[in-house]
Motif scaffolding. Structure first.
Motif, PDB file in Angstrom:
ATOM      1  N   GLY A  49       0.853  -1.192   0.000  1.00 28.13           N
ATOM      2  CA  GLY A  49       0.000   0.000   0.000  1.00 28.13           C
ATOM      3  C   GLY A  49       0.876   1.224   0.000  1.00 28.13           C
ATOM      4  N   GLY A  50       0.248   2.385  -0.006  1.00 25.45           N
ATOM      5  CA  GLY A  50       0.995   3.624  -0.014  1.00 25.45           C
ATOM      6  C   GLY A  50       1.850   3.774   1.234  1.00 25.45           C
ATOM      7  N   GLN A  51       1.379   3.172   2.337  1.00 24.20           N
ATOM      8  CA  GLN A  51       2.102   3.377   3.588  1.00 24.20           C
ATOM      9  C   GLN A  51       3.034   2.254   3.973  1.00 24.20           C
ATOM     10  OE1 GLN A  51      -1.628   3.615   5.193  1.00 24.20           O
ATOM     11  NE2 GLN A  51      -1.591   5.790   5.653  1.00 24.20           N
ATOM     12  N   TYR A 112      -4.341  -7.201  11.820  1.00 24.11           N
ATOM     13  CA  TYR A 112      -5.764  -7.282  11.468  1.00 24.11           C
ATOM     14  C   TYR A 112      -6.181  -8.731  11.264  1.00 24.11           C
ATOM     15  CZ  TYR A 112      -5.495  -2.302  10.176  1.00 24.11           C
ATOM     16  OH  TYR A 112      -5.339  -0.943  10.178  1.00 24.11           O
ATOM     17  N   GLU A 113      -7.481  -8.992  11.332  1.00 24.97           N
ATOM     18  CA  GLU A 113      -7.965 -10.308  10.948  1.00 24.97           C
ATOM     19  C   GLU A 113      -7.664 -10.485   9.459  1.00 24.97           C
ATOM     20  OE1 GLU A 113     -12.263 -10.947  10.510  1.00 24.97           O
ATOM     21  OE2 GLU A 113     -12.588  -8.796  10.631  1.00 24.97           O
ATOM     22  N   PHE A 114      -7.402 -11.716   9.040  1.00 27.61           N
ATOM     23  CA  PHE A 114      -7.077 -11.982   7.641  1.00 27.61           C
ATOM     24  C   PHE A 114      -8.371 -12.162   6.844  1.00 27.61           C
ATOM     25  CE2 PHE A 114      -6.417 -15.241   4.313  1.00 27.61           C
ATOM     26  CZ  PHE A 114      -5.545 -14.528   3.504  1.00 27.61           C
ATOM     27  N   ILE A 115      -8.458 -11.458   5.725  1.00 27.18           N
ATOM     28  CA  ILE A 115      -9.657 -11.551   4.881  1.00 27.18           C
ATOM     29  C   ILE A 115      -9.261 -12.241   3.577  1.00 27.18           C
ATOM     30  CG2 ILE A 115     -11.568 -10.227   3.839  1.00 27.18           C
ATOM     31  CD1 ILE A 115     -11.427  -9.953   6.906  1.00 27.18           C
ATOM     32  N   SER A 116      -9.924 -13.377   3.294  1.00 25.19           N
ATOM     33  CA  SER A 116      -9.349 -14.316   2.332  1.00 25.19           C
ATOM     34  C   SER A 116      -9.610 -14.073   0.850  1.00 25.19           C
ATOM     35  CB  SER A 116      -9.814 -15.728   2.682  1.00 25.19           C
ATOM     36  OG  SER A 116     -11.235 -15.766   2.608  1.00 25.19           O
ATOM     37  N   GLY A 163     -11.177   8.403   5.183  1.00 21.77           N
ATOM     38  CA  GLY A 163     -10.134   9.198   4.533  1.00 21.77           C
ATOM     39  C   GLY A 163      -9.513   8.563   3.299  1.00 21.77           C
ATOM     40  N   ASP A 164      -9.774   7.281   3.057  1.00 27.15           N
ATOM     41  CA  ASP A 164      -9.202   6.663   1.852  1.00 27.15           C
ATOM     42  C   ASP A 164     -10.123   5.551   1.340  1.00 27.15           C
ATOM     43  OD1 ASP A 164      -7.394   6.311  -0.192  1.00 27.15           O
ATOM     44  OD2 ASP A 164      -5.906   5.247   1.012  1.00 27.15           O
ATOM     45  N   VAL A 165     -11.384   5.956   1.119  1.00 25.80           N
ATOM     46  CA  VAL A 165     -12.367   4.969   0.638  1.00 25.80           C
ATOM     47  C   VAL A 165     -12.095   4.691  -0.839  1.00 25.80           C
ATOM     48  CG1 VAL A 165     -14.821   4.572   0.188  1.00 25.80           C
ATOM     49  CG2 VAL A 165     -14.117   5.771   2.275  1.00 25.80           C
ATOM     50  N   THR A 168      -9.875  -0.818  -3.466  1.00 30.90           N
ATOM     51  CA  THR A 168      -8.818  -1.688  -2.930  1.00 30.90           C
ATOM     52  C   THR A 168      -8.858  -1.714  -1.397  1.00 30.90           C
ATOM     53  OG1 THR A 168      -7.220   0.113  -3.077  1.00 30.90           O
ATOM     54  CG2 THR A 168      -7.182  -1.485  -4.851  1.00 30.90           C
ATOM     55  N   ASN A 169      -9.631  -0.821  -0.804  1.00 30.79           N
ATOM     56  CA  ASN A 169      -9.781  -0.847   0.653  1.00 30.79           C
ATOM     57  C   ASN A 169     -11.077  -1.513   1.085  1.00 30.79           C
ATOM     58  OD1 ASN A 169      -7.381   0.148   1.509  1.00 30.79           O
ATOM     59  ND2 ASN A 169      -8.031   2.296   1.529  1.00 30.79           N
ATOM     60  N   ILE A 170     -11.746  -2.169   0.151  1.00 33.29           N
ATOM     61  CA  ILE A 170     -12.913  -2.986   0.521  1.00 33.29           C
ATOM     62  C   ILE A 170     -12.513  -4.431   0.243  1.00 33.29           C
ATOM     63  CG2 ILE A 170     -15.345  -3.502   0.028  1.00 33.29           C
ATOM     64  CD1 ILE A 170     -15.613  -0.492  -0.781  1.00 33.29           C
ATOM     65  N   SER A 181     -11.479  -1.842   5.010  1.00 32.05           N
ATOM     66  CA  SER A 181     -10.187  -1.967   5.692  1.00 32.05           C
ATOM     67  C   SER A 181      -9.401  -0.659   5.622  1.00 32.05           C
ATOM     68  CB  SER A 181      -9.366  -3.067   5.023  1.00 32.05           C
ATOM     69  OG  SER A 181      -8.670  -2.562   3.922  1.00 32.05           O
ATOM     70  N   ASP A 182      -8.246  -0.686   6.234  1.00 33.19           N
ATOM     71  CA  ASP A 182      -7.233   0.351   6.137  1.00 33.19           C
ATOM     72  C   ASP A 182      -7.611   1.679   6.761  1.00 33.19           C
ATOM     73  OD1 ASP A 182      -4.866   1.468   5.581  1.00 33.19           O
ATOM     74  OD2 ASP A 182      -5.209   1.754   3.442  1.00 33.19           O
ATOM     75  N   PHE A 183      -7.409   1.712   8.039  1.00 31.82           N
ATOM     76  CA  PHE A 183      -7.649   2.984   8.715  1.00 31.82           C
ATOM     77  C   PHE A 183      -6.381   3.803   8.806  1.00 31.82           C
ATOM     78  CE2 PHE A 183     -11.894   2.120   9.478  1.00 31.82           C
ATOM     79  CZ  PHE A 183     -11.980   0.750   9.600  1.00 31.82           C
TER      80      PHE A 183
HETATM   81  N1  LIG Z   1      -6.780  -7.771   6.510  1.00 33.26           N
HETATM   82  C1  LIG Z   1      -6.300  -8.178   5.343  1.00 33.26           C
HETATM   83  N2  LIG Z   1      -6.483  -9.444   4.925  1.00 33.26           N
HETATM   84  C2  LIG Z   1      -5.992  -9.858   3.740  1.00 33.26           C
HETATM   85  N3  LIG Z   1      -5.306  -9.079   2.885  1.00 33.26           N
HETATM   86  C3  LIG Z   1      -5.089  -7.808   3.231  1.00 33.26           C
HETATM   87  C4  LIG Z   1      -5.564  -7.282   4.480  1.00 33.26           C
HETATM   88  N4  LIG Z   1      -5.224  -5.984   4.548  1.00 33.26           N
HETATM   89  C5  LIG Z   1      -4.560  -5.708   3.411  1.00 33.26           C
HETATM   90  N5  LIG Z   1      -4.463  -6.787   2.614  1.00 33.26           N
HETATM   91  C6  LIG Z   1      -3.801  -6.857   1.299  1.00 33.26           C
HETATM   92  O1  LIG Z   1      -2.681  -6.002   1.283  1.00 33.26           O
HETATM   93  C7  LIG Z   1      -2.799  -5.032   0.234  1.00 33.26           C
HETATM   94  C8  LIG Z   1      -2.221  -3.708   0.696  1.00 33.26           C
HETATM   95  O2  LIG Z   1      -3.036  -3.191   1.721  1.00 33.26           O
HETATM   96  P1  LIG Z   1      -2.942  -1.706   2.184  1.00 33.26           P
HETATM   97  O3  LIG Z   1      -4.110  -1.439   3.044  1.00 33.26           O
HETATM   98  O4  LIG Z   1      -1.613  -1.431   2.748  1.00 33.26           O
HETATM   99  O5  LIG Z   1      -2.919  -0.967   0.811  1.00 33.26           O
HETATM  100  P2  LIG Z   1      -3.915  -0.134  -0.045  1.00 33.26           P
HETATM  101  O6  LIG Z   1      -5.176   0.042   0.674  1.00 33.26           O
HETATM  102  O7  LIG Z   1      -3.965  -0.746  -1.404  1.00 33.26           O
HETATM  103  O8  LIG Z   1      -3.122   1.225  -0.179  1.00 33.26           O
HETATM  104  P3  LIG Z   1      -3.047   2.461   0.831  1.00 33.26           P
HETATM  105  O9  LIG Z   1      -2.460   1.978   2.093  1.00 33.26           O
HETATM  106  O10 LIG Z   1      -2.163   3.384   0.089  1.00 33.26           O
HETATM  107  O11 LIG Z   1      -4.437   2.955   0.960  1.00 33.26           O
HETATM  108  C9  LIG Z   1      -4.287  -4.985  -0.077  1.00 33.26           C
HETATM  109  O12 LIG Z   1      -4.520  -4.573  -1.383  1.00 33.26           O
HETATM  110  C10 LIG Z   1      -4.717  -6.415   0.172  1.00 33.26           C
HETATM  111  O13 LIG Z   1      -4.459  -7.174  -0.973  1.00 33.26           O
END
Ligand SMILES: Nc1ncnc2c1ncn2[C@@H]1O[C@H](COP(=O)(O)OP(=O)(O)OP(=O)(O)O)[C@@H](O)[C@H]1O
Length: 362
Positions: A49-51, A112-116, A163-165, A168-170, A181-183
């Motif tokens: 991700g960006g961070q 975080y919990e793993f989302i499959s 803040g980042d809907v 890729t964050n769903i 996801s991704d707070f």
């Molecule tokens: N809880 C999770 N379970 C399974 N895969 C995840 C989980 N969280 C993140 N990922 C995977 O990791 C990738 C990167 O996640 P991350 O939230 O860092 O990036 P992003 O949302 O694409 O970018 P940004 O952080 O810039 O918004 C996601 O695209 C996803 O494939």
């Protein structure tokens, strides 16, 4: 290690966890996360991700996703423990659960919990080789995501703006249920002027134009970005098309032009474009247009968006409750036989939404 733990506000967090049994949040040691990811082995990378980078791992017999950020905002270091406390209490079936964190490192890690089943982006863009995604499924995912954001805005205390809907964050779980996801970019709602955010975060193509100008993130910034996600769901098109001419690069401007010129049909995803679906797609398009209003105040709230999606889903299930005649919708979408103008009166925020369809030349 102790230095970092203290610096990140580990003590307050630890006290809270101790005083509140069943809190469901764990502070993991550096050793635990290293073991869980086999020393951050590249084979365990789930994505970037960006961070930072997200790794898959096993912690206390549970599959988890560990987010290792690159840098942390100096000003926020002290706040970290406090923020974790707030985020750890978020409990909603459509939000990825934050299970814990690791503070004994320079940049704290989040567990975080793993989302499959990957991200909504991959699902829409068929990266996972799934077959056709029905309109019914798309609407369900949209409503679930909207419910999650409405919860963050209205039920979390203090309110949280994502803040980042974006798609890729769903994330999608084993039943393809949406998990927001991704707070990382989320900022706790400022309680006073001094706390106002000055750094613009978020992702190109989804950014609220008002936020870009004011640098002030509001609940309505999330509503704007969610409007773009709705567009992805009905068009299946990329949010930014780098090969397109300047004014057609962004999906939101392409969409608004298509709506104005009554040529939406050309933008829609072939997979859902059937006569039976047109009325419902049009309702979603009207909702997306409301979300993309240039003025934040005039956009609906996330709760209103979620309720509207619920109503649209019911319309899909019970098509006899039609609001428009099929020929009118055909025309609106760019059909050949009729000319229709839509006059849009009122807005979600102020009055009850009212759509007036005027058929011309019939
Ligand atoms: N809880 C999770 N379970 C399974 N895969 C995840 C989980 N969280 C993140 N990922 C995977 O990791 C990738 C990167 O996640 P991350 O939230 O860092 O990036 P992003 O949302 O694409 O970018 P940004 O952080 O810039 O918004 C996601 O695209 C996803 O494939």
């Amino acid at each position: 290690m102790k230095k970092y733990f203290d610096q990140h506000g580990g003590l307050i967090l630890l006290e809270k966890i101790k005083s509140n049994q069943g809190f469901g949040f764990t502070i993991f040691t550096k050793q635990q996360v290293e073991q869980a990811t086999n020393n951050f082995d590249n084979v365990n990378i789930l994505g970037y991700g960006g961070q930072g980078t997200v790794y898959k791992g096993i912690l206390s017999d549970q599959i988890v996703a560990i987010k290792k950020c690159k840098i942390v905002d100096e000003n926020k270091k002290k706040e970290f423990g406090k923020e974790m406390l707030i985020l750890s209490q978020i409990n909603h079936k459509n939000i990825v659960k934050l299970l814990g964190c690791c503070l004994e490192v320079e940049v704290p890690m989040l567990v975080y919990e793993f989302i499959s089943n990957g991200t909504l982006f991959d699902y829409i863009n068929n990266k996972r080789q799934e077959s056709h995604i029905s309109l019914t499924t798309r609407l369900r995912i949209a409503q679930e995501s909207a419910e999650a954001l409405a919860y963050l805005h209205s039920s979390a205390s203090p309110p949280i703006f994502h803040g980042d809907v974006k798609s890729t964050n769903i994330l999608l779980d084993q039943n393809y249920m949406a998990k927001v996801s991704d707070f990382g970019a989320s900022i706790l709602a400022p309680t006073d002027e001094a706390q106002m955010v000055t750094l613009v975060q978020g992702t190109c193509g989804y950014l609220d134009p008002e936020y870009l100008q004011s640098c002030k993130l509001t609940d309505k910034s999330d509503v704007y970005s969610f409007g773009v996600v709705l567009l992805e769901l009905v068009t299946g098109k990329p949010v930014i098309d780098f090969n397109a001419p300047e004014e057609e690069k962004g999906l939101s401007s392409r969409f608004l032009t298509a709506m104005k010129e009554k040529k939406l049909n050309e933008l829609l995803d072939d997979e859902i474009k059937s006569e039976d679906n047109m009325e419902v797609i049009m309702e979603v398009a009207i909702l997306a247009k409301e979300c993309l209003n240039m003025t934040g105040e005039e956009r609906p709230t996330m709760k209103q968006v979620a309720d509207e999606l619920e109503r649209i889903r019911k319309l899909k299930q019970h098509p006899w409750e039609q609001a428009y005649h099929p020929e009118e919708i055909e025309s609106l979408l760019g059909g050949p036989s009729h000319h229709i103008e839509i006059e849009h009166i009122g807005s979600f925020g102020l009055e009850k939404k009212a759509e007036k369809v005027i058929a011309v030349g019939r």
